[in-house]
Enzyme design. Structure first.
Site, PDB file in Angstrom:
ATOM      1  N   ARG A 164       0.843  -1.198   0.000  1.00  0.00           N
ATOM      2  CA  ARG A 164       0.000   0.000   0.000  1.00  0.00           C
ATOM      3  C   ARG A 164       0.875   1.244   0.000  1.00  0.00           C
ATOM      4  O   ARG A 164       0.605   2.230  -0.671  1.00  0.00           O
ATOM      5  CB  ARG A 164      -0.912   0.004   1.208  1.00  0.00           C
ATOM      6  N   ASP A 193      -0.103  -6.658  -3.292  1.00  0.00           N
ATOM      7  CA  ASP A 193      -1.513  -6.360  -3.026  1.00  0.00           C
ATOM      8  C   ASP A 193      -2.058  -5.602  -4.228  1.00  0.00           C
ATOM      9  O   ASP A 193      -1.348  -5.419  -5.230  1.00  0.00           O
ATOM     10  CB  ASP A 193      -1.668  -5.558  -1.718  1.00  0.00           C
ATOM     11  N   HIS A 267      -6.796  -9.668  -3.826  1.00  0.00           N
ATOM     12  CA  HIS A 267      -5.750  -8.654  -3.612  1.00  0.00           C
ATOM     13  C   HIS A 267      -4.701  -8.674  -4.739  1.00  0.00           C
ATOM     14  O   HIS A 267      -3.523  -8.422  -4.487  1.00  0.00           O
ATOM     15  CB  HIS A 267      -5.063  -8.874  -2.251  1.00  0.00           C
ATOM     16  N   ASP A 344      -6.848 -14.069   1.709  1.00  0.00           N
ATOM     17  CA  ASP A 344      -7.904 -13.332   2.416  1.00  0.00           C
ATOM     18  C   ASP A 344      -8.780 -12.544   1.439  1.00  0.00           C
ATOM     19  O   ASP A 344      -8.365 -12.217   0.333  1.00  0.00           O
ATOM     20  CB  ASP A 344      -7.277 -12.362   3.433  1.00  0.00           C
ATOM     21  N   GLU A 345      -9.965 -12.242   1.894  1.00  0.00           N
ATOM     22  CA  GLU A 345     -10.852 -11.255   1.263  1.00  0.00           C
ATOM     23  C   GLU A 345     -10.937 -11.395  -0.255  1.00  0.00           C
ATOM     24  O   GLU A 345     -10.709 -10.442  -0.992  1.00  0.00           O
ATOM     25  CB  GLU A 345     -10.371  -9.842   1.628  1.00  0.00           C
ATOM     26  N   TRP A 411      -6.753 -13.940  11.640  1.00  0.00           N
ATOM     27  CA  TRP A 411      -6.869 -12.476  11.737  1.00  0.00           C
ATOM     28  C   TRP A 411      -8.271 -12.006  12.066  1.00  0.00           C
ATOM     29  O   TRP A 411      -8.453 -10.964  12.692  1.00  0.00           O
ATOM     30  CB  TRP A 411      -6.355 -11.804  10.457  1.00  0.00           C
ATOM     31  N   TYR A 436      -4.127  -5.487  15.455  1.00  0.00           N
ATOM     32  CA  TYR A 436      -4.059  -4.745  14.193  1.00  0.00           C
ATOM     33  C   TYR A 436      -3.599  -3.319  14.489  1.00  0.00           C
ATOM     34  O   TYR A 436      -4.403  -2.448  14.852  1.00  0.00           O
ATOM     35  CB  TYR A 436      -5.408  -4.790  13.462  1.00  0.00           C
ATOM     36  N   ASP A 438      -2.625  -1.082  12.578  1.00  0.00           N
ATOM     37  CA  ASP A 438      -2.996  -0.007  11.641  1.00  0.00           C
ATOM     38  C   ASP A 438      -4.213   0.743  12.161  1.00  0.00           C
ATOM     39  O   ASP A 438      -4.486   1.860  11.725  1.00  0.00           O
ATOM     40  CB  ASP A 438      -3.283  -0.560  10.234  1.00  0.00           C
ATOM     41  N   TRP A 482      -0.785  -2.794   8.517  1.00  0.00           N
ATOM     42  CA  TRP A 482      -1.241  -2.491   7.154  1.00  0.00           C
ATOM     43  C   TRP A 482      -0.981  -1.017   6.934  1.00  0.00           C
ATOM     44  O   TRP A 482      -1.102  -0.207   7.872  1.00  0.00           O
ATOM     45  CB  TRP A 482      -2.728  -2.823   7.020  1.00  0.00           C
ATOM     46  N   THR A 483      -0.653  -0.653   5.684  1.00  0.00           N
ATOM     47  CA  THR A 483      -0.172   0.722   5.512  1.00  0.00           C
ATOM     48  C   THR A 483      -1.024   1.558   4.560  1.00  0.00           C
ATOM     49  O   THR A 483      -0.514   2.485   3.939  1.00  0.00           O
ATOM     50  CB  THR A 483       1.302   0.722   5.041  1.00  0.00           C
ATOM     51  N   GLU A 484      -2.305   1.247   4.456  1.00  0.00           N
ATOM     52  CA  GLU A 484      -3.155   2.098   3.622  1.00  0.00           C
ATOM     53  C   GLU A 484      -2.952   3.572   3.992  1.00  0.00           C
ATOM     54  O   GLU A 484      -2.795   4.425   3.140  1.00  0.00           O
ATOM     55  CB  GLU A 484      -4.638   1.760   3.814  1.00  0.00           C
TER      56      GLU A 484
HETATM   57  C1  ACM Z   1      -6.430  -9.056   6.385  1.00  0.00           C
HETATM   58  O1  ACM Z   1      -6.398  -8.185   7.264  1.00  0.00           O
HETATM   59  N1  ACM Z   1      -7.187  -8.893   5.299  1.00  0.00           N
HETATM   60  C2  ACM Z   1      -5.653 -10.278   6.509  1.00  0.00           C
END
Ligand code: ACM
Length: 628
Positions: A164, A193, A267, A344-345, A411, A436, A438, A482-484
């Site tokens: 990110r 990602d 992703h 994930d996702e 997670w 988390y 972030d 996470w670095t969004e």
């Molecule tokens: C995640 O936070 N989507 C692993």
């Protein structure tokens, strides 16, 4: 008579510990520590002895200790003032150590170099904060201590998302330097990602030629508009094979293993920007995402829906050929046993429409999209195993059936981890509601909203081993950055500390040794060390926690609490800046309707500590959830 004897022995010891002016604030809390009477003064001619295997440690010690003024450092083959010894005949494990400081000097004993390294990290914490600055310390006196220490868990991880936002090699090294002070030993490197592919794959050059670059945005993530087609792709970067080798070697010298993550099949927009033929919708004009939202999180049946496709085609052999190349090169670069495949996702709305996927389902007798994903994960596991590695994935890889010997990183809370452990799969716990980092860590209007809040005291409650679960299944725990919304390494540090200190105690210290009050006291001492080492950190733990509720009359009730004890909070309702002569908060109060901003500030022992919060009425209204 017996009672008197015990009192005689215990009293002086208690006195010594509490009256001790010397610093013994060690994070994570050691397995066993006895503070003794007396102090050892480092001599002006400071001699270090260490086995050849500890050369990197000795070099780090010399660099740090040379900051002490008027001190000459040298090494010897006989016993030094600071003596590191390897003694394989103990039961400290490969990371445990003993550290003794007494009138004879300082000795660190371990069965392997990693233990010596952690012994040195503890010794560095016992030194004054100034050792991190040139001439920052002089006449160093160290409390006599006897420490026996070893970790509770083998996996003590931090995850850094370099997709990110990209962090340079030097910045990643700095992140490693900082994490090892707190005895972390795994850097989970989130390399790919939707927003960037960050590792050179020589057999698929477009992954970085195209996938590593995007137009630059400076502001708030997800506020951003889609780029125009001709906008320059000026933001990005990637690590070459040589960069990765350098990072792996650097991490190894500090006893950190880098675990790479290639996040598939979701992703994957950066990969599709480079190779659109790997998608179920190859006709799309894919671009590396710049942060604009493209997923509906509340889709049909609770499934997420991609408005812009970002998944690989699970029915395409081209995809598995590409992943064979990618994981082949990744496996050759990283010595870690595990390769993380993400998982994930993954939106499935385009899979549902794909003729390829429908054929696959018929051919393989797959009943639903979860089973399709499970088919994909099993194919990826075969590839990863064929490279001599083991697969790890986010807990979504449980859906539709977990493959062979895959490990799970839990997670979405601990649930997936518990389920995987019951199925005899190894687990790393990194539950979003505890680890988390972030997420914002204090008052949302002061910190900026990133998904949800996670305060230090909540993080400190992280317990990686759920009751009733076989401990041998839990590799350990991890905090994820996470670095969004993290664009710089300074902000990465701010988000990481002090919450990483809390997680460090959860993964290293004996459970029964954890103590929030004691931890907070130590954190305050470590703020001085972080200042001296020029590491940015958050002081949000000092700030007021402001909550609101609506009463039956529709009035807004305000409550103010502290994350840590010993504070009085003062507030104003008239937009003036409060100080310790303003309204002192004592009880929940009704907020007059004409207030536009509530300002709150904390004082301890007559001194303002922490930020002044200025919370707009709008935010006070939205946080009111319950009717009393
Ligand atoms: C995640 O936070 N989507 C692993």
């Amino acid at each position: 008579m017996k009672f008197k004897k015990i009192a005689l022995i215990l009293l002086p010891l208690g006195f010594l510990i509490t009256s001790n002016a010397q610093n013994t604030s060690i994070i994570p809390e050691p397995f066993e520590m006895n503070v003794k009477k007396g102090t050892y003064t480092l001599p002006k001619n400071l001699v270090i002895s260490a086995p050849a295997e500890a050369v990197d440690i000795t070099n780090e010690m010399i660099t740090t200790l040379s900051n002490i003024s008027e001190t000459k450092l040298s090494t010897t083959n006989s016993k030094g003032n600071i003596s590191l010894t390897l003694n394989k005949d103990n039961d400290l494990g490969k990371e445990g150590y003993t550290l003794t400081i007494n009138e004879k000097g300082i000795s660190i004993n371990a069965s392997a170099p990693a233990g010596l390294f952690y012994g040195w990290q503890t010794l560095a914490q016992l030194m004054p904060s100034g050792i991190y600055k040139k001439n920052g310390a002089s006449n160093v006196q160290l409390q006599y201590v006897q420490i026996l220490d070893k970790p509770r868990f083998a996996w003590r991880g931090l995850m850094l998302d370099v997709s990110r936002h990209f962090f340079t090699k030097a910045e990643v090294k700095k992140y490693i330097d900082d994490m090892v002070r707190y005895k972390y030993n795994v850097l989970h490197f989130h390399l790919t990602d939707d927003q960037g592919w960050r590792i050179e794959i020589k057999s698929m050059p477009k992954l970085t030629e195209v996938g590593a670059w995007r137009p630059e945005r400076k502001g708030k993530w997800a506020n951003t508009k889609a780029p125009s087609l001709d906008e320059p792709k000026s933001y990005g970067g990637f690590y070459t094979h040589e960069d990765i080798k350098e990072l792996v070697a650097y991490a190894k010298s500090k006893f950190v293993e880098i675990v790479p993550e290639i996040d598939v099949p979701g992703h994957s927009m950066a990969m599709l920007a480079a190779y659109p033929e790997l998608s179920t919708v190859p006709t799309n004009n894919y671009t590396v995402n710049i942060g604009q939202e493209f997923i509906d999180w509340e889709g049909m049946n609770g499934h997420i829906t991609a408005r812009i496709e970002n998944t690989l085609n699970p029915a395409s052999e081209k995809v598995y050929t590409a992943l064979d190349k990618v994981f082949g090169e990744v496996a050759a670069l990283f010595p870690s046993n595990y390769i993380h495949m993400g998982g994930d996702e993954c939106p499935k709305n385009n899979w549902e429409k794909s003729a390829d996927v429908m054929d696959l389902m018929k051919r393989e007798n797959l009943k639903n999209q979860q089973e399709v994903q499970s088919y994909f994960v099993k194919r990826v596991e075969k590839i990863i195993n064929s490279k001599g590695k083991q697969l790890m994935g986010w807990d979504e890889i449980l859906e539709g059936g977990l493959p062979g010997n895959a490990a799970v990183m839990s997670w979405r809370g601990m649930k997936g981890g518990i389920e995987a452990a019951k199925q005899n799969h190894k687990v790393v716990m990194s539950p979003n509601d505890y680890t988390y980092i972030d997420y914002y860590q204090g008052e949302v209007t002061a910190e900026g909203k990133v998904y949800q809040g996670l305060r230090l005291n909540r993080t400190y409650q992280f317990e990686p081993l759920p009751e009733g679960i076989d401990p041998s299944m839990i590799l350990g725990g991890q905090a994820n950055l996470w670095t969004e919304q993290v664009q710089t390494i300074r902000n990465a540090e701010y988000m990481t500390y002090p919450r990483a200190l809390a997680v460090a105690e959860s993964v290293w210290s004996p459970k029964e040794k954890k103590n929030w009050e004691k931890f907070v006291g130590k954190v305050e001492q470590h703020f001085e060390k972080l200042d001296a080492a020029e590491i940015k950190y958050s002081k949000s733990m000092y700030d007021a926690i402001v909550t609101t509720k609506l009463n039956t009359k529709g009035e807004l009730l305000v409550s103010i609490a502290g994350e840590i004890t010993g504070f009085t909070y003062f507030y104003s309702l008239d937009e003036s800046l409060p100080d310790n002569y303003s309204n002192a908060y004592s009880n929940t109060f009704v907020l007059p309707e004409d207030v536009s901003i509530l300002r709150v500030v904390g004082y301890r022992n007559g001194k303002q500590i922490g930020k002044m919060l200025s919370i707009p009425m709008e935010s006070l209204k939205t946080r009111a959830k319950k009717v009393l």
